[in-house]
Design a protein around this motif. Structure first.
Motif, PDB file in Angstrom:
ATOM      1  N   GLU A 111      10.760 -45.661 -28.464  1.00  0.00           N
ATOM      2  CA  GLU A 111      12.128 -46.137 -28.645  1.00  0.00           C
ATOM      3  C   GLU A 111      13.114 -45.226 -27.912  1.00  0.00           C
ATOM      4  O   GLU A 111      12.995 -43.995 -27.952  1.00  0.00           O
ATOM      5  N   LEU A 129      29.552 -48.914 -27.613  1.00  0.00           N
ATOM      6  CA  LEU A 129      29.011 -48.914 -26.258  1.00  0.00           C
ATOM      7  C   LEU A 129      29.949 -48.228 -25.276  1.00  0.00           C
ATOM      8  O   LEU A 129      29.525 -47.407 -24.449  1.00  0.00           O
ATOM      9  N   GLN A 158      21.983 -54.768 -16.938  1.00  0.00           N
ATOM     10  CA  GLN A 158      22.989 -55.295 -17.867  1.00  0.00           C
ATOM     11  C   GLN A 158      24.401 -55.118 -17.331  1.00  0.00           C
ATOM     12  O   GLN A 158      25.377 -55.358 -18.051  1.00  0.00           O
ATOM     13  N   THR A 186      19.667 -39.240 -23.035  1.00  0.00           N
ATOM     14  CA  THR A 186      19.126 -40.510 -23.507  1.00  0.00           C
ATOM     15  C   THR A 186      17.686 -40.626 -23.018  1.00  0.00           C
ATOM     16  O   THR A 186      17.432 -40.674 -21.811  1.00  0.00           O
ATOM     17  N   PRO A 205      21.345 -43.144 -32.589  1.00  0.00           N
ATOM     18  CA  PRO A 205      20.855 -44.382 -31.979  1.00  0.00           C
ATOM     19  C   PRO A 205      21.590 -44.668 -30.672  1.00  0.00           C
ATOM     20  O   PRO A 205      22.763 -44.309 -30.517  1.00  0.00           O
ATOM     21  N   CYS A 206      20.905 -45.283 -29.763  1.00  0.00           N
ATOM     22  CA  CYS A 206      21.540 -45.718 -28.515  1.00  0.00           C
ATOM     23  C   CYS A 206      22.309 -47.007 -28.810  1.00  0.00           C
ATOM     24  O   CYS A 206      21.737 -47.951 -29.371  1.00  0.00           O
ATOM     25  N   ILE A 208      23.260 -49.472 -27.133  1.00  0.00           N
ATOM     26  CA  ILE A 208      22.974 -50.655 -26.328  1.00  0.00           C
ATOM     27  C   ILE A 208      21.481 -50.927 -26.419  1.00  0.00           C
ATOM     28  O   ILE A 208      20.667 -50.001 -26.418  1.00  0.00           O
ATOM     29  N   ALA A 209      21.109 -52.176 -26.554  1.00  0.00           N
ATOM     30  CA  ALA A 209      19.695 -52.539 -26.682  1.00  0.00           C
ATOM     31  C   ALA A 209      18.990 -52.334 -25.338  1.00  0.00           C
ATOM     32  O   ALA A 209      19.351 -52.956 -24.345  1.00  0.00           O
ATOM     33  N   LEU A 210      18.013 -51.440 -25.321  1.00  0.00           N
ATOM     34  CA  LEU A 210      17.239 -51.164 -24.110  1.00  0.00           C
ATOM     35  C   LEU A 210      15.756 -51.326 -24.430  1.00  0.00           C
ATOM     36  O   LEU A 210      15.320 -51.062 -25.557  1.00  0.00           O
ATOM     37  N   PRO A 211      14.961 -51.748 -23.451  1.00  0.00           N
ATOM     38  CA  PRO A 211      13.514 -51.854 -23.684  1.00  0.00           C
ATOM     39  C   PRO A 211      12.915 -50.492 -24.023  1.00  0.00           C
ATOM     40  O   PRO A 211      13.481 -49.446 -23.693  1.00  0.00           O
ATOM     41  N   ARG A 212      11.762 -50.499 -24.658  1.00  0.00           N
ATOM     42  CA  ARG A 212      11.074 -49.254 -24.959  1.00  0.00           C
ATOM     43  C   ARG A 212      10.606 -48.583 -23.657  1.00  0.00           C
ATOM     44  O   ARG A 212      10.275 -49.266 -22.687  1.00  0.00           O
TER      45      ARG A 212
END
Length: 253
Positions: A111, A129, A158, A186, A205-206, A208-212
């Motif tokens: 993650e 964000l 994005q 990050t 937590p980051c 923004i939704a980012l891939p693993r």
């Protein structure tokens, strides 16, 4: 003094000798207790900081007569060429899109989170964000001019860009920089968690939704069937599994 022709022959001759050594080793069968080969691994220091020490310890415990060399993945390293020439047996690192012309096995996914100083304003205020993008970020130095790191490639997709104010070629030094500044790192949670007890840092937590982040081991066709190289890949997978969070899954060869 070697002539120009002699100098040109050094590397091809060395490659032939390495291939012959592997051929004869496989013909005899690989016995880790008696083998005397040298394993050469090129690895990113973005990995869990416990990973390479544990891998070296496991290789030396199970194959005591074998040598092991860890090479850096840097802007000067052409790991494709090094694998094809037999200069390294295995490459370990993370890629957004691993090269398709090499054999590959996934080791673990992680993650993406943020590591900050415990006194960072975001610890008290939180962040959205826009405030995260505007914060001062530290990132690894690009592998070559114009290259984009994995996090920035994800943000590019994005249409976002963060404010990178510091870069460092030595990823292992970055947590100490974060601990004494307002810089934001990050990266993967597994990496960040190793520093929580040693440094005055915390994980956020980051926003923004980012891939693993995905970590892989890569190898060339020339070593695919080698018993010694296969043994090394199994040790690598074993160490990754021992460090991997219970929620992750690893691929197989």
């Amino acid at each position: 003094v070697p002539t120009d022709a002699g100098l040109r022959m050094i590397e091809p001759a060395a490659s032939i000798l390495r291939a012959a050594e592997m051929l004869f080793s496989d013909a005899r069968g690989f016995d880790p207790q008696t083998a005397q080969t040298t394993f050469r691994i090129a690895a990113s220091d973005y990995l869990d900081p416990l990973f390479l020490p544990m891998l070296v310890a496991q290789v030396k415990a199970q194959a005591p007569l074998c040598g092991i060399e860890i090479h850096a993945l840097s802007s000067e390293s052409d790991y494709h060429a090094h694998l094809s020439l037999g200069q390294v047996d295995l490459v370990i690192g993370n890629w957004l899109k691993p090269p398709e012309d090499l054999h590959m096995a996934r080791l673990f996914g992680d993650e993406i989170v943020c590591l900050v100083n415990r006194d960072h304003p975001a610890v008290r205020r939180g962040w959205d964000l826009e405030s995260w993008l505007a914060a001062e970020h530290v990132a690894p130095t690009a592998l070559h001019p114009g290259a984009r790191g994995i996090i920035d490639q994800m943000l590019d997709e994005q249409g976002r860009q963060r404010n990178i104010t510091a870069r460092c070629a030595h990823f292992g030094l970055i947590p100490d920089m974060v601990a004494s500044s307002l810089l934001v790192l990050t990266t993967g949670r597994q990496y960040c968690e190793r520093f929580l007890d040693r440094l005055p840092v915390t994980i956020l937590p980051c926003p923004i939704a980012l891939p693993r982040l995905m970590y892989y081991q890569l190898w060339h066709e020339r070593t695919h069937s080698s018993s010694s190289a296969r043994w090394l890949r199994e040790r690598t997978k074993s160490v990754a599994a021992s460090l991997r969070p219970a929620t992750s899954t690893a691929g197989s060869e």
